[in-house]
Design a protein around this motif. Structure first.
Motif, PDB file in Angstrom:
ATOM      1  N   VAL A  89      -6.854  22.232  -7.928  1.00 38.06           N
ATOM      2  CA  VAL A  89      -7.711  20.966  -7.409  1.00 38.06           C
ATOM      3  C   VAL A  89      -7.852  20.171  -8.664  1.00 38.06           C
ATOM      4  N   ALA A  90      -8.364  20.853  -9.868  1.00 38.71           N
ATOM      5  CA  ALA A  90      -8.661  20.133 -11.046  1.00 38.71           C
ATOM      6  C   ALA A  90      -7.497  19.228 -11.592  1.00 38.71           C
ATOM      7  N   ARG A  91      -6.221  19.889 -11.536  1.00 35.51           N
ATOM      8  CA  ARG A  91      -5.161  19.145 -11.805  1.00 35.51           C
ATOM      9  C   ARG A  91      -4.879  17.995 -11.098  1.00 35.51           C
ATOM     10  N   VAL A  92      -4.941  18.021  -9.763  1.00 35.65           N
ATOM     11  CA  VAL A  92      -4.699  17.004  -8.764  1.00 35.65           C
ATOM     12  C   VAL A  92      -5.756  15.884  -8.837  1.00 35.65           C
TER      13      VAL A  92
ATOM     14  N   ALA B 250       5.220   3.838   3.505  1.00 36.06           N
ATOM     15  CA  ALA B 250       3.654   3.964   3.357  1.00 36.06           C
ATOM     16  C   ALA B 250       3.697   5.360   3.336  1.00 36.06           C
ATOM     17  N   LEU B 251       4.094   6.325   4.354  1.00 40.64           N
ATOM     18  CA  LEU B 251       3.831   7.742   4.553  1.00 40.64           C
ATOM     19  C   LEU B 251       4.553   8.253   3.309  1.00 40.64           C
ATOM     20  N   GLU B 252       5.697   7.939   2.935  1.00 42.04           N
ATOM     21  CA  GLU B 252       6.476   8.442   1.868  1.00 42.04           C
ATOM     22  C   GLU B 252       5.781   8.286   0.377  1.00 42.04           C
ATOM     23  N   ASP B 253       5.196   7.035   0.193  1.00 43.88           N
ATOM     24  CA  ASP B 253       4.145   7.002  -0.757  1.00 43.88           C
ATOM     25  C   ASP B 253       3.078   7.769  -0.805  1.00 43.88           C
ATOM     26  N   LEU B 254       2.398   8.055   0.106  1.00 46.39           N
ATOM     27  CA  LEU B 254       1.444   8.764   0.294  1.00 46.39           C
ATOM     28  C   LEU B 254       1.658  10.614   0.107  1.00 46.39           C
TER      29      LEU B 254
ATOM     30  N   ALA C 261     -17.901  24.650  -4.221  1.00 40.72           N
ATOM     31  CA  ALA C 261     -17.367  23.854  -3.308  1.00 40.72           C
ATOM     32  C   ALA C 261     -17.461  22.440  -3.782  1.00 40.72           C
ATOM     33  N   LEU C 262     -16.681  21.678  -3.364  1.00 46.07           N
ATOM     34  CA  LEU C 262     -16.409  20.081  -3.710  1.00 46.07           C
ATOM     35  C   LEU C 262     -16.675  19.354  -2.498  1.00 46.07           C
ATOM     36  N   ALA C 263     -17.713  18.252  -2.604  1.00 46.27           N
ATOM     37  CA  ALA C 263     -17.754  17.316  -1.878  1.00 46.27           C
ATOM     38  C   ALA C 263     -16.967  16.325  -2.252  1.00 46.27           C
ATOM     39  N   VAL C 264     -16.193  15.476  -1.263  1.00 45.34           N
ATOM     40  CA  VAL C 264     -15.274  14.537  -1.882  1.00 45.34           C
ATOM     41  C   VAL C 264     -15.528  13.222  -0.804  1.00 45.34           C
ATOM     42  N   ALA C 265     -15.771  12.130  -1.486  1.00 43.21           N
ATOM     43  CA  ALA C 265     -16.343  11.093  -0.624  1.00 43.21           C
ATOM     44  C   ALA C 265     -15.225  10.365   0.101  1.00 43.21           C
ATOM     45  N   ASN C 266     -15.123  10.364   1.406  1.00 48.74           N
ATOM     46  CA  ASN C 266     -14.260   9.560   2.118  1.00 48.74           C
ATOM     47  C   ASN C 266     -14.674   8.275   2.338  1.00 48.74           C
ATOM     48  N   THR C 267     -13.781   7.307   1.374  1.00 46.55           N
ATOM     49  CA  THR C 267     -14.171   5.994   1.396  1.00 46.55           C
ATOM     50  C   THR C 267     -13.071   5.379   2.082  1.00 46.55           C
ATOM     51  N   ALA C 268     -12.104   5.941   2.783  1.00 49.45           N
ATOM     52  CA  ALA C 268     -10.857   5.154   3.435  1.00 49.45           C
ATOM     53  C   ALA C 268      -9.858   4.690   2.419  1.00 49.45           C
ATOM     54  N   ASP C 269      -9.747   5.686   1.358  1.00 54.83           N
ATOM     55  CA  ASP C 269      -9.135   5.387   0.168  1.00 54.83           C
ATOM     56  C   ASP C 269      -7.902   6.101   0.173  1.00 54.83           C
ATOM     57  N   THR C 270      -6.586   5.673  -0.215  1.00 58.89           N
ATOM     58  CA  THR C 270      -5.465   6.260  -0.226  1.00 58.89           C
ATOM     59  C   THR C 270      -5.599   7.450  -1.144  1.00 58.89           C
ATOM     60  N   ASP C 271      -6.413   7.399  -2.064  1.00 55.10           N
ATOM     61  CA  ASP C 271      -6.443   8.733  -2.890  1.00 55.10           C
ATOM     62  C   ASP C 271      -6.919   9.798  -2.263  1.00 55.10           C
ATOM     63  N   LEU C 272      -7.613   9.830  -1.056  1.00 53.86           N
ATOM     64  CA  LEU C 272      -7.864  10.866  -0.526  1.00 53.86           C
ATOM     65  C   LEU C 272      -6.852  11.534   0.196  1.00 53.86           C
ATOM     66  N   VAL C 273      -6.070  10.583   0.920  1.00 47.69           N
ATOM     67  CA  VAL C 273      -4.666  11.102   1.310  1.00 47.69           C
ATOM     68  C   VAL C 273      -3.978  11.882   0.593  1.00 47.69           C
ATOM     69  N   ARG C 274      -3.923  11.387  -0.666  1.00 43.19           N
ATOM     70  CA  ARG C 274      -3.002  11.796  -1.926  1.00 43.19           C
ATOM     71  C   ARG C 274      -3.624  13.309  -2.292  1.00 43.19           C
ATOM     72  N   LEU C 275      -4.946  13.211  -2.274  1.00 37.58           N
ATOM     73  CA  LEU C 275      -5.450  14.885  -2.510  1.00 37.58           C
ATOM     74  C   LEU C 275      -4.976  15.745  -1.415  1.00 37.58           C
ATOM     75  N   ARG C 276      -5.103  15.250  -0.268  1.00 38.77           N
ATOM     76  CA  ARG C 276      -4.828  16.374   1.107  1.00 38.77           C
ATOM     77  C   ARG C 276      -3.237  16.815   0.772  1.00 38.77           C
ATOM     78  N   THR C 277      -2.335  15.617   0.587  1.00 41.28           N
ATOM     79  CA  THR C 277      -0.841  15.905   0.488  1.00 41.28           C
ATOM     80  C   THR C 277      -0.416  16.592  -0.502  1.00 41.28           C
ATOM     81  N   ALA C 278      -1.153  16.263  -1.798  1.00 40.87           N
ATOM     82  CA  ALA C 278      -0.758  17.003  -3.211  1.00 40.87           C
ATOM     83  C   ALA C 278      -0.997  18.569  -2.901  1.00 40.87           C
TER      84      ALA C 278
END
Ligand SMILES: [Zn+2]
Length: 1001
Positions: free
Chosen positions: A648-651, A696-700, A595-612
């Motif tokens: 996951v690795a690709r994203v 904003a939503l489309e960018d994410l 499993a992977l722990a991913v820091a939530n730092t209120a960063d837009t990249d975390l949103v991108r991980l979820r949506t990708a």
């Protein structure tokens, strides 16, 4: 040949006025006597007659535009379109404007058309270059010259002198950014023809000495909709003109506030064109105030501009005002409109890159019909308007064209007359921009690599690169003294603006104190040609509260993106080993573990991980756990199960997230990181603010359904279809208008029809109805059934006023002044999932209202000043003749109790009015209680009125939640630092009650 000849030309004209030119009543005197067409066989007689018929009075015409030269080979607008530029009741679709420009290019070797990109809806944007034939043939060489002059670091002085002598300044005219401002594309067609064909000394001089570049329509999608609206109005003359919600695909006049964030296609296309051509002047054509306002501005001017730029645009404006006034045009003026502060206007593409930015505002009727107009305040004389507009006027589209075109021709002629001076100025501005690092400073901005939110950091660096700003990366760790603030002569360093500013606390680091930065830190050097732009975007703003500002006052991108950044004055920073950053992210190790722990730092990249990875299971840890290091509540867990590992690795490779491979999923309580069903709501009153949310939503890549308030009113079970409804601010009139809509009357359709083929983005048979009480009821039912309604600014006010959010009020703030500022907010309830990933403070964009207060009771009876009596100010008062009884200490509210403490006396009777703690609004973010710590960048006065006030409130209703934002968290593709306040709520929509009610301490 040069501008010196036109006053003489003007004085030659003194013949009788043809009757047609005075067909409309015109106030005397008419200072310009119209030249009879019969004396000019070289003119196109029919076109010339039509110009004069369409002009409502001789005083609205000049010798520059009262005729059109004939050509046997080059088509006039009339020959191509069937009507002249500015003909009554005629407006041209963008595609036809472009087709005309291409016809010019086919017919004339003096014209060349370039495609410069497409719009959001796939329409083409163009740039038209016009000069004499030899210049057009050698455009590549002239572009090479301006490109080389743009970078003084790679060009010796002597070679620059030779290039200046050889080169030609490029003057870039742009039109129709604002879709209801309709005259400029018509004018620019005629101007292009005139520049290509006319053989007067003035026009021939322009052709020989200037490369005129024209983008006739900036907002192409909106232009076509505006022409549709005019067609609809002409077919339905009694219904007025339908309101115009979609000037572009996303926003309305804010398409001219996108030069920082570059969210819109037109901004990116013009920026790219600018960086390919390096024009010396960008001149944007707008329409609003009468009759012609030539930009300077009232101030405050942007403090990061080179004074030479300000001197030059002032000089150009003054000169054109004088020359147009001398030609007899009433109402040409400058100074008293717009300020000059914010760098978010499209013409900042020039200012940011060592060129001159300017604009016109001509008087426009919006529709092409001729109208009787009344001018009140601006017909008054003022020091900057000694020749004011007339108080009443019959005004036509052609009058508008005459003003714009006369001004543009004079501007071009003046640049032509001073060809080398404009190139010399451009070269000088570049040199002074490079010298900036060592003269006024700073030397650089440093973004420490050792900081959170690496995704937002990289996005910002990418944005700077797109803007043409060079970004470097430190090869190894380094230490540098900041040397700011400067030491007072002979004394210690003065207290003053902090040297090092971090998004989270704004804490200053000492002036001579050495600061250490990690390897890989980003360095934005100020010894580069576009340092002015970088400096204004990255520095901190201060605006006095008594300034009359036109737009936002603070935009500091490090704050807006919640990043740590440091302003370094010490030029030693420039010697740090560094290499240009090419935009890539560091390579990532292969994914190991279960499993992977991913820091939530209120960063837009975390949103991108979820949506990708919409199909990949992701979890949110509801408890802290330990891996190789401690991980807090809110950490995202990605089980690397089945075939997910490569995906996951690709994203992850395209993102900058902090991760740890875990041998197993930790045994903690979790919930699914949901990708819920989101609806984004718009009204038919205005779509501007919600357009920024769509961007904003489309960018994410966050999918959403796009609904109007009318659809909310029609759908009784919204919960069946949606989990989250996002209702962005409307900011158009009173919030009651959102409910009530436009006044009743005949239907106003916004629909694609054969008559109006370009109307979209959403459609309705009638724009009049609003949300209605049915819509309010449906929203309440949606929330009660477990949905989350996210509101901001006036839609939050709507939720409060219409009973969706209880125990919150909007309080008056008569002293507060905060126009588009970046302020500090503090997390007051870190247990809420909305606050996941944030540190103690968050920079937020606040525009002065609304200001909230929570509570069920009016302020408790407060202990007043003690009465006059014995002892001192702090002593109790002692009545005489009885034993002393001390006053009990006032109770201190516990967590979640602030505003909900019932009066101390007769509690029994207040009990029914006290809400249970789980029903109370939960304040997640608030302004600091210390008023003088709130301002980060921009304007703030009367801060006492917001000190300690809520910024984000979670108001429970039934099984769901209404979120109320006093700020605007998604603003102009710039406030990525507060995006996570919205996306956290979206991703945790069914767990917003985590940590609530608060545990008693
Ligand atoms: Zn405008």
């Amino acid at each position: 040949m040069t501008s010196r000849s036109f006053p003489a030309t003007l004085l030659l004209l003194s013949l009788a006025v043809p009757a047609t030119a005075l067909a409309q009543p015109a106030p005397a005197p008419a200072p310009y006597a119209v030249e009879p067409a019969a004396a000019h066989p070289e003119w196109d007689a029919e076109y010339t007659r039509a110009i004069r018929e369409a002009t409502t009075g001789a005083q609205f015409m000049t010798d520059l535009v009262d005729h059109l030269p004939a050509s046997a080979t080059v088509p006039t607008p009339k020959r191509f379109l069937g009507y002249i530029a500015g003909a009554p009741d005629r407006l041209t679709y963008a595609g036809d404007v472009h087709a005309y420009m291409r016809a010019l290019a086919v017919a004339s070797p003096r014209v060349k058309v370039f495609a410069i990109g497409t719009t959001e809806e796939g329409r083409e944007m163009i740039a038209v270059a016009i000069a004499d034939e030899a210049t057009i043939t050698s455009l590549g060489r002239y572009r090479e010259i301006t490109a080389r002059l743009s970078d003084p670091r790679t060009l010796a002085e002597g070679e620059a002198k030779r290039l200046i002598a050889e080169g030609k300044p490029i003057y870039y005219l742009t039109g129709a950014m604002h879709s209801p401002e309709t005259g400029s594309p018509e004018m620019l067609m005629e101007l292009a023809y005139r520049l290509a064909v006319e053989d007067t000394p003035l026009v021939a001089g322009i052709r020989a000495n200037v490369i005129t570049l024209i983008t006739p329509v900036l907002e192409v999608d909106g232009r076509d909709r505006m022409v549709d609206l005019v067609r609809w109005h002409q077919a339905n003359p009694d219904a007025g003109v339908p309101p115009f919600p979609y000037w572009g695909h996303y926003v309305a006049h804010d398409d001219n506030r996108d030069a920082i964030g570059l969210g819109l296609a037109l901004s990116r296309n013009v920026l790219r064109t600018f960086l390919e051509w390096h024009p010396q002047v960008v001149h944007d054509l707008h329409e609003s105030v009468p009759f012609l306002y030539i930009s300077t501005g009232t101030g405050p001017y942007n403090a990061w501009l080179d004074p030479l730029v300000i001197d030059e645009f002032t000089r150009m404006a003054d000169r054109e005002v004088a020359e147009l006034t001398a030609k007899g045009l009433p109402g040409v003026w400058t100074h008293g409109f717009y300020d000059g502060w914010a760098p978010n206007y499209l013409f900042w593409v020039a200012f940011g890159h060592n060129a001159i930015g300017r604009f016109y505002e001509t008087f426009g009727n919006h529709v092409p019909s001729t109208e009787d107009r009344v001018v009140r305040r601006m017909s008054e004389r003022a020091w900057y308007r000694p020749n004011p507009p007339l108080p009443a006027v019959r005004w036509s589209l052609r009058d508008n064209v005459n003003y714009q075109e006369s001004g543009a021709l004079l501007a071009l002629a003046n640049v032509a007359a001073e060809r080398t001076r404009f190139l010399e100025l451009y070269w000088t501005l570049g040199k002074r921009s490079v010298a900036k690092a060592r003269t006024e400073g700073p030397a650089a901005y440093v973004f420490d690599a050792a900081q959170k939110r690496q995704g937002q950091l990289r996005d910002l660096m990418r944005l700077l690169r797109t803007q043409g700003v060079e970004v470097h990366v430190a090869e190894k760790p380094f230490t540098v003294a900041l040397t700011w603030p400067p030491k007072a002569p002979g004394g210690p360093a003065k207290a003053g603006p902090v040297a090092a500013v971090g998004a989270n606390d704004g804490a200053g680091k000492g002036t001579e104190e050495s600061t250490r930065f990690a390897a890989g830190s980003f360095i934005v050097r100020m010894d580069q040609p576009y340092s002015r732009l970088a400096d204004t975007l990255l520095d901190t703003q201060y605006v006095r509260a008594d300034e009359r500002v036109y737009d936002d006052t603070g935009w500091t991108l490090g704050y807006a993106r919640n990043l740590e950044f440091t302003r370094v004055v010490n030029p030693e920073v420039l010697a740090v080993p560094m290499r240009p950053w090419n935009g890539t992210s560091p390579a990532r190790p292969a994914l190991a573990g279960a499993a992977l722990a991913v820091a939530n730092t209120a960063d837009t990249d975390l949103v991108r991980l979820r949506t990708a990875l919409p199909g990949t299971r992701m979890l949110v840890a509801e408890e802290a756990f330990k891996g190789a290091r401690p991980w807090p509540v809110g950490t995202v867990l990605v089980p690397l199960e089945g075939g997910t590992r490569p995906e996951v690795a690709r994203v992850l490779a395209s993102l900058a997230l902090d991760t740890e491979a875990l041998p197993a999923l930790p045994a903690v309580r979790t919930h699914e990181l949901a990708l819920p069903r989101v609806a984004l709501v718009h009204t038919w009153l205005s779509t501007q603010n919600e357009g920024w949310y769509r961007l904003a939503l489309e960018d994410l890549k966050l999918p959403f359904a796009y609904l109007s308030t009318q659809q909310l009113a029609r759908e009784p079970d919204l919960r069946a279809t949606y989990d989250v409804i996002l209702f962005p601010p409307v900011e158009r009139g009173d919030v009651q208008d959102i409910v009530s809509g436009l006044p009743p009357g005949p239907p106003l359709p916004w629909k694609r029809t054969p008559l109006t083929p370009n109307l979209g983005v959403d459609e309705t048979d009638d724009m009049r109805p609003g949300l209605g009480l049915a819509g309010i009821t449906n929203l309440a039912r949606f929330v009660e059934a477990g949905g989350v309604l996210i509101t901001a600014q006036d839609t939050a006010e709507l939720a409060i006023r219409y009973g969706l959010a209880r125990w919150v009020e909007v309080v008056p703030t008569p002293k507060l002044k905060a126009t588009g500022s970046l302020l500090k907010a503090v997390i007051t309830d870190a247990a809420s999932p909305v606050a996941f990933g944030y540190d103690g403070t968050v920079p937020v964009y606040f525009d002065g209202a609304p200001v909230f207060k929570v509570g069920a009771f009016a302020d408790r009876e407060r202990d007043g000043d003690r009465p006059s009596g014995r002892g001192g100010k702090g002593d109790p008062d002692v009545p005489q003749g009885r034993p002393y009884v001390a006053r009990p200490e006032a109770p201190k509210p516990g967590p979640g109790e602030e505003g909900f403490q019932p009066p101390e006396d007769l509690r029994l009777f207040y009990q029914p009015y006290v809400p249970r703690i789980e029903d109370r609004p939960r304040v997640i973010l608030a302004f600091p209680k210390e008023a003088d710590t709130i301002l980060l960048s921009g304007m703030l006065d009367g801060a006492d009125e917001i000190a300690g006030k809520p910024v984000v409130i979670d108001a429970p209703l039934g099984r769901g939640h209404v979120l109320l934002f006093a700020i605007n968290p998604m603003w102009r593709v710039s406030t990525q630092g507060s995006y996570a306040l919205v996306t956290n709520a979206i991703f945790n929509f069914d767990r917003l009650s985590l940590g609530w009610p608060p545990a008693a301490k």
